[in-house]
Design an enzyme around this catalytic site. Structure first.
Site, PDB file in Angstrom:
ATOM      1  N   HIS A 100      -7.319  45.880   6.315  1.00  0.00           N
ATOM      2  CA  HIS A 100      -7.545  47.152   7.005  1.00  0.00           C
ATOM      3  C   HIS A 100      -8.978  47.596   6.726  1.00  0.00           C
ATOM      4  CE1 HIS A 100      -5.854  51.403   8.077  1.00  0.00           C
ATOM      5  NE2 HIS A 100      -7.100  51.269   8.465  1.00  0.00           N
ATOM      6  N   GLU A 111      -5.523  45.651  10.809  1.00  0.00           N
ATOM      7  CA  GLU A 111      -5.078  46.984  11.191  1.00  0.00           C
ATOM      8  C   GLU A 111      -6.220  47.980  11.038  1.00  0.00           C
ATOM      9  OE1 GLU A 111      -2.967  48.638   7.120  1.00  0.00           O
ATOM     10  OE2 GLU A 111      -1.743  47.498   8.520  1.00  0.00           O
ATOM     11  N   HIS A 134       4.354  50.450   4.342  1.00  0.00           N
ATOM     12  CA  HIS A 134       3.872  51.615   3.595  1.00  0.00           C
ATOM     13  C   HIS A 134       4.882  52.009   2.526  1.00  0.00           C
ATOM     14  CE1 HIS A 134       0.575  54.547   3.313  1.00  0.00           C
ATOM     15  NE2 HIS A 134       1.472  55.246   2.638  1.00  0.00           N
TER      16      HIS A 134
END
Length: 237
Positions: free
Chosen positions: A43, A70, A190
């Site tokens: 990310h 991401e 997450h």
């Protein structure tokens, strides 16, 4: 079979804290693959406080498993994805200075914006995933935008799990069923960990992929990276 994608952002955070190249992000990624991970997630953020754009370019040609990038779809991020052409792009609604991704897209409000992005990445041959809360309406609009998959934001599940596992997972089961009924693939991520992952997977066994970074790297400090990846994969059997 649900794939485990290891997010290596925290490895880059450790490297950046001291400068130099220790730990070596590329070597860790390859080791994760060798130890059984079926994907690598990164990310990159605008300030490059962990994964740098240069890391993304360096990783692409050496990885043998699925590569998931991401991030928020800024112009720079879109250009990066189109040049690198990973297996998957996961779009998150992060502000530039956000510490971590802590909410899903309002896919209804952002429908036209997301639809254009789905077309752009789809034409480049990149599988698309939209980060969403466990909200059936948001999933419906992700489908209308043309997403291949959604990634369920699982922090609310992780927070409630210790006191009431059934209540914690219930909205995610409904969201997962809606996703399947709309013909999209299903990812999750997450705050999933060795504490809560097995139960989540038992209730939603048709998950395509979980992306786990922070908890996995923390566990590796005690268990070692190889043992940690093996333990996470056991949760997905």
């Amino acid at each position: 079979m649900t794939k485990l994608s290891v997010n290596i952002n925290k490895v880059a955070t450790l490297r950046n804290a001291r400068g130099g190249n220790n730990p070596d992000v590329e070597k860790v990624a390859l080791d994760c693959e060798a130890f059984g991970a079926q994907g690598i997630t990164v990310h990159p953020r605008p300030d490059e406080r962990h994964i740098r754009y240069a890391d993304v370019y360096a990783l692409r040609p050496i990885l043998r498993t699925e590569f998931n990038i991401e991030g928020y779809p800024s112009k720079e991020f879109i250009d990066l994805v189109l040049k690198v052409k990973p297996s998957q792009v996961t779009l998150v609604p992060d502000a530039p200075d956000q510490i971590t991704s802590n909410s899903g897209w309002d896919t209804k409000t952002n429908l036209s914006f997301l639809t254009e992005l789905m077309d752009t990445f789809g034409q480049a041959g990149v599988r698309t995933s939209i980060f969403v809360n466990a909200d059936v309406e948001m999933i419906e609009y992700a489908a209308k935008a043309g997403a291949d998959r959604v990634e369920l934001y699982t922090e609310p599940y992780a927070s409630t799990y210790p006191t009431n596992p059934e209540a914690a997972v219930a909205p995610f089961i409904e969201a997962a069923k809606a996703t399947r009924n709309m013909g999209m693939g299903l990812n999750a991520g997450h705050d999933l960990s060795l504490v809560n992952l097995k139960y989540f997977h038992e209730n939603i066994p048709w998950l395509d992929e979980v992306s786990i970074g922070h908890a996995l790297i923390c566990d590796a400090l005690y268990l070692g990276l190889k043992n940690t990846i093996e333990e996470y994969k056991k949760c997905l059997l």
